[in-house]
Motif scaffolding. Structure first.
Motif, PDB file in Angstrom:
ATOM      1  N   ILE A 127       0.523  -0.982  -0.417  1.00 59.43           N
ATOM      2  CA  ILE A 127       0.207  -0.253  -0.491  1.00 59.43           C
ATOM      3  C   ILE A 127       0.305   1.337  -0.265  1.00 59.43           C
ATOM      4  N   LYS A 128       0.609   2.323  -0.838  1.00 59.24           N
ATOM      5  CA  LYS A 128       1.076   3.455  -0.640  1.00 59.24           C
ATOM      6  C   LYS A 128      -0.039   5.069  -0.333  1.00 59.24           C
ATOM      7  N   ILE A 129       0.052   5.613   0.136  1.00 58.62           N
ATOM      8  CA  ILE A 129      -0.458   6.418  -0.012  1.00 58.62           C
ATOM      9  C   ILE A 129       0.022   7.581  -0.200  1.00 58.62           C
ATOM     10  N   LYS A 130      -0.313   8.190  -1.136  1.00 63.88           N
ATOM     11  CA  LYS A 130       0.845   9.395  -1.455  1.00 63.88           C
ATOM     12  C   LYS A 130      -0.237  10.652  -2.256  1.00 63.88           C
ATOM     13  N   ASP A 131      -1.123  10.787  -1.102  1.00 64.23           N
ATOM     14  CA  ASP A 131      -2.419  11.504  -1.748  1.00 64.23           C
ATOM     15  C   ASP A 131      -2.244  13.184  -0.451  1.00 64.23           C
ATOM     16  N   PHE A 132      -1.294  13.202   0.146  1.00 65.42           N
ATOM     17  CA  PHE A 132      -0.410  14.619   0.470  1.00 65.42           C
ATOM     18  C   PHE A 132       0.485  14.654   0.306  1.00 65.42           C
ATOM     19  N   GLU A 133       0.993  15.825   0.012  1.00 66.47           N
ATOM     20  CA  GLU A 133       2.178  16.360  -0.049  1.00 66.47           C
ATOM     21  C   GLU A 133       3.196  16.443   1.336  1.00 66.47           C
ATOM     22  N   GLY A 134       2.461  16.439   2.587  1.00 65.93           N
ATOM     23  CA  GLY A 134       3.273  16.852   3.240  1.00 65.93           C
ATOM     24  C   GLY A 134       2.258  16.521   4.764  1.00 65.93           C
ATOM     25  N   PRO A 135       2.794  17.104   5.737  1.00 67.59           N
ATOM     26  CA  PRO A 135       1.591  17.626   7.095  1.00 67.59           C
ATOM     27  C   PRO A 135       0.949  18.758   7.225  1.00 67.59           C
ATOM     28  N   LEU A 136       1.064  19.425   6.561  1.00 65.74           N
ATOM     29  CA  LEU A 136       0.611  20.771   5.747  1.00 65.74           C
ATOM     30  C   LEU A 136      -0.464  20.529   4.809  1.00 65.74           C
ATOM     31  N   ASP A 137      -0.578  19.184   4.351  1.00 64.72           N
ATOM     32  CA  ASP A 137      -1.519  19.714   2.640  1.00 64.72           C
ATOM     33  C   ASP A 137      -2.527  18.872   3.431  1.00 64.72           C
ATOM     34  N   LEU A 138      -2.050  17.737   4.487  1.00 67.94           N
ATOM     35  CA  LEU A 138      -3.048  16.505   6.090  1.00 67.94           C
ATOM     36  C   LEU A 138      -4.170  17.965   6.263  1.00 67.94           C
ATOM     37  N   LEU A 139      -3.577  19.049   7.052  1.00 75.28           N
ATOM     38  CA  LEU A 139      -4.015  19.370   7.886  1.00 75.28           C
ATOM     39  C   LEU A 139      -4.822  20.443   7.223  1.00 75.28           C
ATOM     40  N   LEU A 140      -5.069  21.085   6.031  1.00 75.54           N
ATOM     41  CA  LEU A 140      -5.246  21.642   5.319  1.00 75.54           C
ATOM     42  C   LEU A 140      -6.637  20.834   5.611  1.00 75.54           C
ATOM     43  N   HIS A 141      -6.613  19.898   4.722  1.00 73.66           N
ATOM     44  CA  HIS A 141      -7.540  19.223   4.127  1.00 73.66           C
ATOM     45  C   HIS A 141      -8.736  18.669   5.501  1.00 73.66           C
ATOM     46  N   LEU A 142      -7.842  18.243   6.629  1.00 77.61           N
ATOM     47  CA  LEU A 142      -8.685  17.935   7.802  1.00 77.61           C
ATOM     48  C   LEU A 142      -9.526  19.644   8.074  1.00 77.61           C
ATOM     49  N   VAL A 143      -9.016  20.825   7.934  1.00 75.98           N
ATOM     50  CA  VAL A 143      -9.179  21.905   8.164  1.00 75.98           C
ATOM     51  C   VAL A 143     -10.644  22.456   7.262  1.00 75.98           C
ATOM     52  N   SER A 144      -9.699  22.504   5.996  1.00 75.32           N
ATOM     53  CA  SER A 144     -11.182  22.798   5.014  1.00 75.32           C
ATOM     54  C   SER A 144     -12.087  22.161   4.737  1.00 75.32           C
ATOM     55  N   LYS A 145     -12.136  20.840   5.695  1.00 74.84           N
ATOM     56  CA  LYS A 145     -13.293  20.272   5.838  1.00 74.84           C
ATOM     57  C   LYS A 145     -14.720  20.639   6.781  1.00 74.84           C
ATOM     58  N   TYR A 146     -14.083  21.765   7.678  1.00 72.17           N
ATOM     59  CA  TYR A 146     -15.384  22.184   8.188  1.00 72.17           C
ATOM     60  C   TYR A 146     -16.013  23.788   7.891  1.00 72.17           C
ATOM     61  N   GLN A 147     -15.539  24.310   7.040  1.00 69.27           N
ATOM     62  CA  GLN A 147     -15.924  24.761   5.730  1.00 69.27           C
ATOM     63  C   GLN A 147     -16.319  26.238   6.862  1.00 69.27           C
ATOM     64  N   MET A 148     -14.843  26.591   7.584  1.00 65.29           N
ATOM     65  CA  MET A 148     -15.278  27.715   8.166  1.00 65.29           C
ATOM     66  C   MET A 148     -13.773  28.410   7.853  1.00 65.29           C
ATOM     67  N   ASP A 149     -13.512  29.303   8.569  1.00 63.85           N
ATOM     68  CA  ASP A 149     -11.886  30.442   8.283  1.00 63.85           C
ATOM     69  C   ASP A 149     -11.434  29.567   9.250  1.00 63.85           C
ATOM     70  N   ILE A 150     -10.004  29.750   8.891  1.00 64.36           N
ATOM     71  CA  ILE A 150      -8.834  28.849   9.390  1.00 64.36           C
ATOM     72  C   ILE A 150      -9.045  29.088  11.339  1.00 64.36           C
ATOM     73  N   TYR A 151      -9.162  30.115  11.103  1.00 63.32           N
ATOM     74  CA  TYR A 151      -8.643  30.698  13.135  1.00 63.32           C
ATOM     75  C   TYR A 151      -9.768  30.196  13.722  1.00 63.32           C
ATOM     76  N   ASP A 152     -10.562  29.819  13.121  1.00 59.97           N
ATOM     77  CA  ASP A 152     -11.742  29.765  13.836  1.00 59.97           C
ATOM     78  C   ASP A 152     -12.130  28.334  14.041  1.00 59.97           C
ATOM     79  N   VAL A 153     -11.585  27.361  13.597  1.00 58.70           N
ATOM     80  CA  VAL A 153     -11.905  26.098  13.315  1.00 58.70           C
ATOM     81  C   VAL A 153     -11.460  25.093  14.627  1.00 58.70           C
ATOM     82  N   PRO A 154     -11.954  24.749  15.308  1.00 52.88           N
ATOM     83  CA  PRO A 154     -11.440  23.475  16.329  1.00 52.88           C
ATOM     84  C   PRO A 154     -10.526  23.015  16.403  1.00 52.88           C
ATOM     85  N   ILE A 155      -9.166  23.241  17.010  1.00 52.05           N
ATOM     86  CA  ILE A 155      -7.858  22.996  16.733  1.00 52.05           C
ATOM     87  C   ILE A 155      -8.125  21.795  17.380  1.00 52.05           C
TER      88      ILE A 155
END
Length: 239
Positions: free
Chosen positions: A3-31
């Motif tokens: 199995i090869k997981i190549k869906d994210f370009e790095g940890p920030l890419d993964l975090l951005l994907h998680l944050v974007s799912k909340y559909q709100m301002d980045i600074y308002d997401v539940p950290i």
């Protein structure tokens, strides 16, 4: 199975994907929720014996530090170090988002401009290709990470001793197909609920991915963070 997981370009890419799912301002997401999902994702990769890059582990240690400081009792007031770490993290994610948007715009412009110039005929040579950014598979993996974290806790609390057994992907594929034949669609959580060990849980997850890859099943998620269902592809033409 490799199995090869190549869906994210790095940890920030993964975090951005998680944050974007909340559909709100980045600074308002539940950290705290973001941290839990990130750590669950990394824990699942390790449980499946997949190699985890060093930058992912470094980010995991930083997130664990933020999480641990949040759990400390508030004696007088919230520690400024904790808020500074959180703000710095969110700023990094926002900066990464801006650069990514800029990169996408530049790529679109390059594509448009390339259509205005003729190019000499080239022989196309295709090497091994790995499809990336499949949102359905990413969401399935993230959902599985949450299930994995919860089931690990259940297994520890029950202290149940289970005899060693080698679980085969083919057997699990047949089991999942049987469930999908009885119902139009089945929730992922329901499929995973009967697993008696981590190894069985992982094998079951791989079986579902293989069925989706061979287009035997399809996955459906109607809303962000909503329940994920699998159904036989045959139903697609009926619904």
């Amino acid at each position: 199975m490799d199995i090869k997981i190549k869906d994210f370009e790095g940890p920030l890419d993964l975090l951005l994907h998680l944050v974007s799912k909340y559909q709100m301002d980045i600074y308002d997401v539940p950290i705290t929720e973001i941290i839990e999902q990130y750590l669950a994702y990394i824990a699942t990769l390790k449980a499946m014996r997949l190699e985890v890059a060093g930058d992912y582990m470094l980010m995991a240690s930083q997130l664990m530090l933020i999480k641990s400081r949040r759990l400390l009792p508030k004696l007088v007031e919230e520690s400024p170090d904790t808020s500074d770490l959180e703000l710095d993290l969110l700023s990094q994610i926002e900066e990464y988002r801006q650069f990514k948007l800029l990169s996408q715009k530049l790529e679109e412009q390059h594509t448009i401009r390339s259509q205005h110039f003729s190019k000499p005929k080239l022989d196309l040579i295709y090497d091994d290709v790995t499809l990336v950014k499949n949102k359905t598979e990413i969401d399935i993996f993230l959902a599985f990470s949450q299930v994995m974290a919860a089931r690990k806790l259940d297994f520890k609390q029950t202290h149940t001793t289970i005899s060693a057994d080698e679980h085969k992907i083919e057997d699990m594929m047949a089991l999942v197909q049987e469930k999908c034949q009885l119902h139009k669609q089945v929730a992922l959580e329901e499929i995973f609920r009967e697993s008696q060990s981590i190894d069985e849980l992982i094998t079951l997850f791989l079986a579902i991915l293989e069925l989706i890859k061979t287009q035997t099943l399809t996955a459906i998620q109607e809303e962000n963070f909503g329940q994920i269902y699998v159904r036989r592809v045959a139903y697609e033409s009926i619904s």
